[in-house]
Motif scaffolding. Structure first.
Motif, PDB file in Angstrom:
ATOM      1  N   LEU A 194      -2.748 -11.513  -2.740  1.00 43.02           N
ATOM      2  CA  LEU A 194      -2.029 -10.637  -3.659  1.00 43.02           C
ATOM      3  C   LEU A 194      -2.011 -11.209  -5.079  1.00 43.02           C
ATOM      4  O   LEU A 194      -2.194 -10.473  -6.065  1.00 43.02           O
ATOM      5  CB  LEU A 194      -0.604 -10.410  -3.164  1.00 43.02           C
ATOM      6  N   ALA A 195      -1.807 -12.516  -5.191  1.00 48.92           N
ATOM      7  CA  ALA A 195      -1.816 -13.139  -6.517  1.00 48.92           C
ATOM      8  C   ALA A 195      -3.197 -13.034  -7.160  1.00 48.92           C
ATOM      9  O   ALA A 195      -3.321 -12.811  -8.373  1.00 48.92           O
ATOM     10  CB  ALA A 195      -1.396 -14.604  -6.403  1.00 48.92           C
ATOM     11  N   ALA A 196      -4.254 -13.164  -6.346  1.00 52.98           N
ATOM     12  CA  ALA A 196      -5.620 -13.115  -6.872  1.00 52.98           C
ATOM     13  C   ALA A 196      -5.970 -11.726  -7.385  1.00 52.98           C
ATOM     14  O   ALA A 196      -6.526 -11.573  -8.482  1.00 52.98           O
ATOM     15  CB  ALA A 196      -6.612 -13.546  -5.795  1.00 52.98           C
ATOM     16  N   THR A 197      -5.656 -10.684  -6.613  1.00 59.20           N
ATOM     17  CA  THR A 197      -5.996  -9.334  -7.063  1.00 59.20           C
ATOM     18  C   THR A 197      -5.109  -8.895  -8.223  1.00 59.20           C
ATOM     19  O   THR A 197      -5.563  -8.202  -9.134  1.00 59.20           O
ATOM     20  CB  THR A 197      -5.901  -8.311  -5.923  1.00 59.20           C
ATOM     21  N   ARG A 198      -3.857  -9.325  -8.195  1.00 57.85           N
ATOM     22  CA  ARG A 198      -2.977  -8.974  -9.312  1.00 57.85           C
ATOM     23  C   ARG A 198      -3.499  -9.583 -10.609  1.00 57.85           C
ATOM     24  O   ARG A 198      -3.562  -8.909 -11.648  1.00 57.85           O
ATOM     25  CB  ARG A 198      -1.555  -9.473  -9.047  1.00 57.85           C
ATOM     26  N   SER A 199      -3.883 -10.853 -10.571  1.00 59.44           N
ATOM     27  CA  SER A 199      -4.403 -11.508 -11.771  1.00 59.44           C
ATOM     28  C   SER A 199      -5.664 -10.818 -12.271  1.00 59.44           C
ATOM     29  O   SER A 199      -5.833 -10.601 -13.484  1.00 59.44           O
ATOM     30  CB  SER A 199      -4.698 -12.983 -11.475  1.00 59.44           C
ATOM     31  N   ALA A 200      -6.558 -10.463 -11.348  1.00 63.56           N
ATOM     32  CA  ALA A 200      -7.799  -9.794 -11.734  1.00 63.56           C
ATOM     33  C   ALA A 200      -7.522  -8.421 -12.327  1.00 63.56           C
ATOM     34  O   ALA A 200      -8.145  -8.019 -13.320  1.00 63.56           O
ATOM     35  CB  ALA A 200      -8.720  -9.667 -10.518  1.00 63.56           C
ATOM     36  N   ALA A 201      -6.579  -7.692 -11.741  1.00 63.67           N
ATOM     37  CA  ALA A 201      -6.267  -6.345 -12.225  1.00 63.67           C
ATOM     38  C   ALA A 201      -5.675  -6.386 -13.633  1.00 63.67           C
ATOM     39  O   ALA A 201      -6.056  -5.600 -14.511  1.00 63.67           O
ATOM     40  CB  ALA A 201      -5.306  -5.655 -11.261  1.00 63.67           C
ATOM     41  N   VAL A 202      -4.732  -7.280 -13.854  1.00 60.65           N
ATOM     42  CA  VAL A 202      -4.096  -7.370 -15.170  1.00 60.65           C
ATOM     43  C   VAL A 202      -5.106  -7.794 -16.229  1.00 60.65           C
ATOM     44  O   VAL A 202      -5.126  -7.262 -17.351  1.00 60.65           O
ATOM     45  CB  VAL A 202      -2.894  -8.332 -15.116  1.00 60.65           C
ATOM     46  N   ALA A 203      -5.985  -8.753 -15.871  1.00 58.33           N
ATOM     47  CA  ALA A 203      -6.984  -9.218 -16.843  1.00 58.33           C
ATOM     48  C   ALA A 203      -7.979  -8.114 -17.187  1.00 58.33           C
ATOM     49  O   ALA A 203      -8.343  -7.935 -18.364  1.00 58.33           O
ATOM     50  CB  ALA A 203      -7.719 -10.433 -16.289  1.00 58.33           C
ATOM     51  N   SER A 204      -8.431  -7.363 -16.199  1.00 59.08           N
ATOM     52  CA  SER A 204      -9.432  -6.329 -16.468  1.00 59.08           C
ATOM     53  C   SER A 204      -8.811  -5.094 -17.109  1.00 59.08           C
ATOM     54  O   SER A 204      -9.521  -4.307 -17.764  1.00 59.08           O
ATOM     55  CB  SER A 204     -10.161  -5.940 -15.184  1.00 59.08           C
ATOM     56  N   TYR A 205      -7.499  -4.922 -16.945  1.00 63.87           N
ATOM     57  CA  TYR A 205      -6.858  -3.752 -17.548  1.00 63.87           C
ATOM     58  C   TYR A 205      -7.028  -3.743 -19.077  1.00 63.87           C
ATOM     59  O   TYR A 205      -7.082  -2.678 -19.704  1.00 63.87           O
ATOM     60  CB  TYR A 205      -5.376  -3.691 -17.192  1.00 63.87           C
TER      61      TYR A 205
END
Length: 326
Positions: free
Chosen positions: A23-34
Motif C-alpha cells: 500500500l505504501a509503494a502504490t500510494r507513493s507511486a500514485a502521488v508522484a505520477s499525479y
C-alpha cells in the motif's frame, strides 16, 4: 513452476506487514505520477511513479524479488526482473509490478490510470521470461469452470452466459481498443454482446469483471504479461476464473520465447500463473470507477486504494501530512 515445499508458512503478522508495504509503494507511486496528469508526457509520468515506488520498497521490512516488471517491452522506466528490494529483515516475497498502469490515461488526464503491484510467497508468481504479451480470459467466480482459450470467442460467450444465467445479448465484455483486437471486437459484437473498448487499462478492465458493482461479465484479448500476473493474483484472491497464453506481438519476441524453451501454445490457468497465496493493490492516479485520484485538502494528501487479499476487497483512504511533489 517452483515448489513452495521449503518455504516457511506465512504468518498473519507477515501478511499484514507486506500489505502495508504494498500500500505504501502504490500510494507513493500514485502521488508522484499525479503531478504529470494531463501533461502529455508518458515517460516522465512513468519515471516518477517508478522512482517513488522503488524508494518506498527500498527500506521495506523483508526481501522482495521482482519476478515480473513493466518497461522492457517499450523501453519505459521500470523495476526490472530480478531486482531485489527491501532491507532483508523480514519475510521473503515475490513481486509483479507496473508502477503506472495506463500511462496514456495519466498523460491525457483520462480516468483509469493506476499504480499497481502484487505480492506473492516466494516461487508462486509465474515468470514469462522474454514474453511481454499474453492472451487472456477473465471471468467472475460463477463462470470460472467454463473458460478455455482454445474456444472461439463466440463459444466463450455462450458458455459464460449460460454459467452466469444470462443471454449472450446481456453480456458486457471488456476488450482493449487496439489494432490487434479489431476482428475480436467485431466478432463479439456480431454475437450480440455489448463491448467496452478502453484504450488501455488491462488491469482495470479485469478488476471491473471481478467487482460485481461494475456490471462487467468478462475480459478478452491480449495485454501485457505483468498485468496478466497481477490480474491473476486478484482473480485467485477472489475466486474468479482466468486462463492465459503467451501471445508475442513481434517475431523477435516469439523467437526469444522459443529460445528460452517456453511454449507458445500452452494455456495457463490461474493457479499456474499464481501458485500460492498472493494479494493485489492498486492506488488511483487519474480517478475512475475503481478508485479516486489523489487530492490535497488542508495541507494533507489523500489517496485511495484497493487491497484485494484473502477473499476480500478493501477500499482504503490514505491521508498524510504532506503536499504533492512540486
Amino acid at each position: 513452476m517452483q515448489c513452495q515445499s521449503e518455504v516457511a508458512p506465512r504468518t498473519g503478522a507477515d501478511i499484514h506487514t507486506l500489505e502495508a508495504v504494498a500500500l505504501a509503494a502504490t500510494r507513493s507511486a500514485a502521488v508522484a505520477s499525479y503531478a504529470w496528469v494531463g501533461r502529455h508526457d508518458q515517460k516522465a509520468a512513468d519515471a516518477a511513479a517508478t522512482s517513488a515506488m522503488r524508494k518506498a520498497l527500498a527500506d521495506a521490512p523483508g526481501r522482495g524479488t521482482v519476478v515480473i516488471g513493466e518497461g522492457e517491452k517499450d523501453d519505459a522506466p521500470m523495476l526490472f526482473n530480478g531486482e531485489i528490494v527491501g532491507n532483508g529483515q523480514g519475510p521473503d516475497f515475490d513481486i509483479a509490478v507496473d508502477p503506472l498502469e495506463g500511462t496514456s490515461f495519466c498523460a491525457k488526464d483520462l480516468p483509469g490510470a493506476l499504480a499497481t503491484i502484487a505480492f506473492g510467497e516466494p516461487g508462486t508468481l509465474w515468470s514469462p521470461g522474454p514474453g511481454f504479451y499474453m492472451d487472456k480470459i477473465v471471468v467472475p467466480p460463477g463462470a470460472k469452470d467454463v473458460i478455455d482459450l482454445s474456444d472461439p470467442p463466440e463459444r466463450t460467450l455462450v458458455k459464460v452466459a449460460e454459467a452466469l444465467g444470462k443471454k449472450v445479448g446481456e453480456l458486457r465484455v471488456v476488450i482493449m481498443d487496439k489494432p490487434r483486437h479489431k476482428e475480436l471486437i467485431a466478432r463479439v459484437l456480431r454475437a450480440g454482446a455489448a463491448v467496452q473498448t478502453p484504450a488501455g487499462g488491462d488491469v482495470g478492465g479485469s478488476l471491473a469483471v471481478l467487482l460485481p458493482t461494475l456490471d462487467v461479465d468478462l475480459l478478452l484479448g491480449v495485454g501485457g504479461t505483468p498485468e496478466g500476473v497481477m490480474t491473476a493474483a486478484a482473480v485467485r484472491a477472489l475466486g474468479g476464473g482466468m486462463v492465459g497464453r503467451l501471445a508475442p506481438q513481434r517475431d523477435e519476441e516469439a523467437d526469444a520465447i522459443r529460445a528460452a524453451g517456453m511454449s507458445l501454445d500452452r494455456i495457463y490457468n490461474c493457479d499456474e500463473l499464481v501458485a500460492g497465496d498472493a494479494f493485489f493493490v492498486a492506488t488511483g492516479v487519474s480517478g475512475g470507477p475503481l478508485v479516486g485520484r489523489p487530492r490535497e485538502c488542508d495541507g494533507t494528501t489523500i489517496a485511495e486504494s484497493l487491497l484485494i487479499s484473502r477473499g476480500q476487497v478493501r477500499h482504503i483512504t490514505h491521508t498524510t501530512f504532506e503536499s504533492f511533489p512540486g
